[in-house]
Design an enzyme around this catalytic site. Structure first.
Site, PDB file in Angstrom:
ATOM      1  N   ASP A   1       4.574  19.715   6.112  1.00 43.35           N
ATOM      2  CA  ASP A   1       4.238  20.840   6.994  1.00 43.35           C
ATOM      3  C   ASP A   1       3.372  21.889   6.316  1.00 43.35           C
ATOM      4  OD1 ASP A   1       6.348  21.660   5.390  1.00 43.35           O
ATOM      5  OD2 ASP A   1       7.669  22.212   7.040  1.00 43.35           O
TER       6      ASP A   1
ATOM      7  N   ASP B   1      13.927  27.372   0.408  1.00 49.73           N
ATOM      8  CA  ASP B   1      14.691  26.271   0.997  1.00 49.73           C
ATOM      9  C   ASP B   1      15.685  25.600   0.060  1.00 49.73           C
ATOM     10  OD1 ASP B   1      13.354  26.718   3.326  1.00 49.73           O
ATOM     11  OD2 ASP B   1      12.004  25.026   3.125  1.00 49.73           O
TER      12      ASP B   1
END
Length: 885
Positions: free
Chosen positions: A71, A481
């Protein structure tokens, strides 16, 4: 998990860090800049994965040719010989940083040398640049670019749907691209060189995740989401006549052309109420399979269905493996076995708890089996075994209660592909890695197939901060993350991310310069403390206590001696503490949200910066005073650091194109600053070991100097600069952090926003040596403690402590032993190792070779076993037998 990846990028953008394509500033006095004086070797500090992989594409003409898209971290090509991934978009530069987000990939089935990538990260204002279609005739080794008149969203909601980009399998000069934001369907007839809108395509889509989102992120129309050709309706050289297109519209999700795109119509009889995430056609039996969800993904979705469309008769059949009432997830991952028509698989992509689910049918969806099922709740029976020994952090250090297991099969499993040449090989993407198997057909025969990470070489973390202390591990990182890692060996995957607590995103970390065993990190966590400390160089951590009001990590600084800390968290003002944060007091004289750092010599001196003002505390952070220095950047896109070894030596980097922007230096603790005239723009500053013969530490920066954007090094206090990267190694945006290595001249660690931690070693004399160890010949008495800390079916983890019980220090060590039961080491940390048969030799890495008399050193490993797992009976330090405890 990928939720915080969005926040990482959004917060950076909101702070002006990803301001996009800054116009060139008028150059100040020319600086002496060399571009060819050095050659660097660039590698990743291995983490292996760490981010969302929304797409995997196999070429259907050539065996072993596969691509993966991320992404925000570019695209990759599979290397079968090494079973690794090769990055393909490292040449994307600073001005085009958004082109590291890949919304779709297409591999040409006619000419396998050709590959295409649709790039762009955000469709709203966060990414000021439009999207593009990159085309390559050499499998991604080099690219040409066709700019588009609209934006693309590789990191937008719906990014796991697709593929939006497709090559006609019969006439490969024809490509289609589904656009977001109401821009419709686009077509190229010259192999991607130019594009035009398909004017008569009837539906631009209407689904948005959250219409009330004023940022434009969740309120964008997700648009045209996939294109699929029916190759059986064309012949080589002639355009394929039947094309299916998926649209983000719950009532009108699937359209078709039967005249090579001249006209289009809604497919009759189709289901409504859901979004079609994928449309995969098995031309051998004439079925178009569709995976539906009530949401666009990649992590939402509460209901879903699977449907089959018979292309010859127009018959729609609900082939969902479970009743609609029993779904709490959407379907997205979808693939067919090209070697075995009728075999189809799908994923419950949004099932976080207790795990994702994978479904398999060998009769075109008539009946299904699951990757796992309940025996007697909460107990599960799995058709697979998980082996994450190559990436042990994928367990997240968790110990969940059933029915959860660790490691999980994954989450956000929108990419799922069976190798079109090999029914046994399957790969699928998650929010953290690529998993795969090479014995998939055991599923059908009642055996258990093995799932392993297939992700080596694909590095996809967003880096917020870096630290390279003068002793201990060479690198610690603050990541989005996955929190962050302590690297004792840059070439090996660490055994675990930071835990206790495990932040979703670490925003800042620091160590005590004169006591580098003391570390502090801060970050974001849904519930729990936002600060943690370590007294063993980041190997183990314990949580601190938050002051009132803290909502996020912010920035943190450790005193030079580790005796106190200053913290500027989100949600509260600047705070200071003595000891390890059991109680905090508010600092005065400094605004909330200031960036804080410490002097690297005087433990009472701390610094801060906010909105053009530099602040200094000389009483351990209790009170700050604004410096009279002027001319600094007025915004908050600033990083600064104090030089180790010299009190009051401070460097400030940052700014914006519409104001002050560059690099400033102070030698009087921020009372005054001098701007370096030759540095037009600078966004980071870091220090490393001085060059041979130099008295001042080496400077590193991500900057624009001499009209060129790049990573630069100075060995003479900024008087001259050398660009050390090249146009093939740019990695998009590198503005978060940079640091040199204090122990290896020329080694530099560079943050990226999606390509992980990149490090470079110089070819200059005295430069990086690759981090290899020594060939030690230790002598003296020794004791070994061998402890199995965890054991499971087929695997185990052990810790080894080697103690110097002699009278003289060791300058390097080598410990040997044999396994009696055929055990094999799969991963070892804090040492190098070799294994030949049952014989193992572990050697020190560079930082832990010195062991004083009476001291000890430890390392650990994971291994495999069967039958029994007896402890080794004897250990030798070189030729000396050690006492075994």
């Amino acid at each position: 998990m990928r939720r915080t990846r969005i926040l990482t990028a959004v917060l950076a953008l909101a702070a002006g860090l990803l301001a996009g394509s800054p116009p060139a500033l008028a150059a100040d006095t020319a600086q002496d800049v060399s571009f060819t004086a050095d050659t660097y070797t660039w590698k990743n500090a291995r983490i292996d994965g760490g981010g969302f992989v929304p797409g995997i594409v196999f070429n259907r003409k050539e065996r072993n040719l596969a691509y993966a898209r991320t992404d925000i971290g570019g695209a990759y090509r599979w290397q079968q010989s090494s079973k690794t991934w090769t990055p393909l978009l490292d040449s994307v530069g600073w001005d085009d940083w958004g082109h590291t987000g890949v919304v779709s990939l297409a591999s040409d089935f006619v000419d396998p040398d050709r590959v295409y990538a649709a790039v762009g990260t955000y469709t709203n204002s966060w990414d000021p640049g439009n999207g593009a279609v990159m085309r390559s005739a050499d499998r991604g080794a080099s690219w040409q670019k066709a700019d588009l008149p609209f934006k693309l969203g590789g990191n937008m909601p719906g990014r796991g749907m697709g593929e939006r980009l497709a090559v006609d399998p019969n006439r490969n000069s024809v490509l289609y691209l589904g656009a977001p934001s109401g821009k419709g369907l686009w077509r190229s007839t010259d192999s991607g060189a130019s594009w035009s809108q398909v004017a008569n395509f009837p539906n631009v889509g209407n689904y948005v995740q959250d219409p009330s989102d004023t940022s434009g992120y969740a309120s964008d129309n997700q648009g045209i989401v996939w294109v699929t050709f029916d190759e059986s309706t064309g012949t080589a050289g002639s355009a394929t006549r039947t094309i299916y297109v998926g649209v983000a519209d719950k009532d009108n999700a699937v359209y078709r052309s039967t005249d090579a795109g001249a006209t289009w119509s809604r497919v009759a009889g189709q289901p409504t109420g859901y979004l079609a995430h994928k449309g995969v056609l098995d031309a051998a039996n004439g079925y178009l399979y569709l995976a539906y969800s009530d949401k666009g993904g990649p992590y939402d979705g509460g209901k879903g269905r699977l449907w089959r469309y018979a292309t010859a008769t127009g018959t729609w059949t609900d082939i969902s493996p479970v009743a609609e009432a029993d779904t709490y997830y959407g379907f997205s991952g979808l693939t067919v076995d090209r070697q075995k028509p009728g075999t189809v698989m799908a994923t419950a992509y949004s099932s976080w708890w207790p795990d994702t689910q994978i479904f398999r049918s060998t009769d075109s969806g008539g009946t299904w089996t699951k990757a796992w099922d309940y025996t007697s709740y909460p107990d599960r029976a799995n058709r697979y075994t998980m082996d994450v020994s190559s990436s042990p952090w994928l367990t997240w250090g968790a110990n969940p209660s059933p029915p959860e297991q660790t490691p999980k099969l994954g989450w956000m499993t929108e990419a799922l592909e069976i190798d079109p040449f090999d029914s046994n090989r399957m790969m699928y993407g998650t929010g953290a890695t690529i998993y795969g198997t090479e014995d998939l057909t055991k599923w059908d025969s009642g055996g258990r197939f093995t799932v392993r990470p297939m992700v080596q070489g694909l590095e996809e973390t967003a880096v917020n901060d870096l630290a390279s202390p003068p002793s201990g591990a060479p690198l610690l990182s603050a990541l989005g993350d996955v929190g962050g890692f302590r690297h004792t060996d840059l070439a090996k995957v660490p055994s675990m991310m930071f835990t206790q607590p495990n932040f979703t995103t670490t925003t800042s970390l620091d160590f005590a310069e004169s006591n580098p065993n003391t570390f502090v990190r801060v970050g974001n966590l849904d519930s729990g403390p936002h600060i943690a400390f370590s007294t063993d160089n980041g190997a183990n951590w314990f949580a601190g206590t938050d002051p009132s009001g803290v909502s996020g990590g912010g920035t943190v600084a450790a005193a030079a001696d580790g005796g106190r800390f200053v913290w500027s968290p989100a949600g509260a003002g600047v705070q200071y503490t003595t000891g390890f944060g059991t109680s905090w007091q508010a600092s005065s004289g400094i605004p909330a949200g200031a960036v804080v750092e410490s002097d690297r010599v005087d433990p009472k001196v701390f610094y801060g910066f906010k909105s053009g003002k530099f602040y200094v505390s000389s009483d351990g952070g209790a009170t700050f005073t604004a410096s009279a220095a002027s001319g600094l950047p007025s915004g908050d896109s600033v990083r600064f650091k104090a030089l180790p070894g010299t009190k009051g030596d401070v460097w400030v980097a940052g700014g914006a194109a519409d104001g002050a922007y560059g690099l400033w230096h102070s030698t009087d603790a921020g009372a005054t600053f001098t701007k370096l005239s030759g540095v037009e723009q600078a966004d980071t500053i870091g220090f490393g070991k001085a060059a041979p013969g130099a008295s001042y530490q080496t400077l590193y920066t991500s900057a624009k100097i001499g009209g060129v954007r790049g990573v630069f090094r100075s060995t003479d206090k900024g008087a001259t600069w050398t660009r050390i990267n090249d146009d093939a190694h740019q990695w998009g945006w590198t503005g978060a952090a940079i640091t040199g290595d204090p122990r290896v001249y020329g080694r530099v660690y560079v943050s990226t926003n999606g390509r992980g931690v990149v490090y470079g070693d110089t070819s200059d004399a005295g430069g990086g040596d690759g981090g290899g160890g020594t060939d030690p010949t230790p002598t003296g008495a020794c004791t070994v403690t061998y402890r199995i800390t965890n054991q499971w079916s087929g695997g185990f983890q052990a810790d080894v402590q080697l103690s110097n019980t002699g009278s003289s220090a060791w300058n390097g060590w080598s410990l040997g032993w044999s396994f009696a039961d055929g055990q094999r080491i799969t991963q070892l940390w804090n040492a190098e190792y070799t294994q030949s048969g049952s014989a193992v030799t572990a050697r020190n890495v560079g930082w832990n070779g010195g062991v004083a008399a009476g001291s000890s050193v430890s390392f650990g490993f994971t291994g495999s076993w069967s039958g029994t797992n007896a402890r080794p009976a004897a250990f030798k330090l070189g030729e000396t037998s050690c006492t075994v405890v």
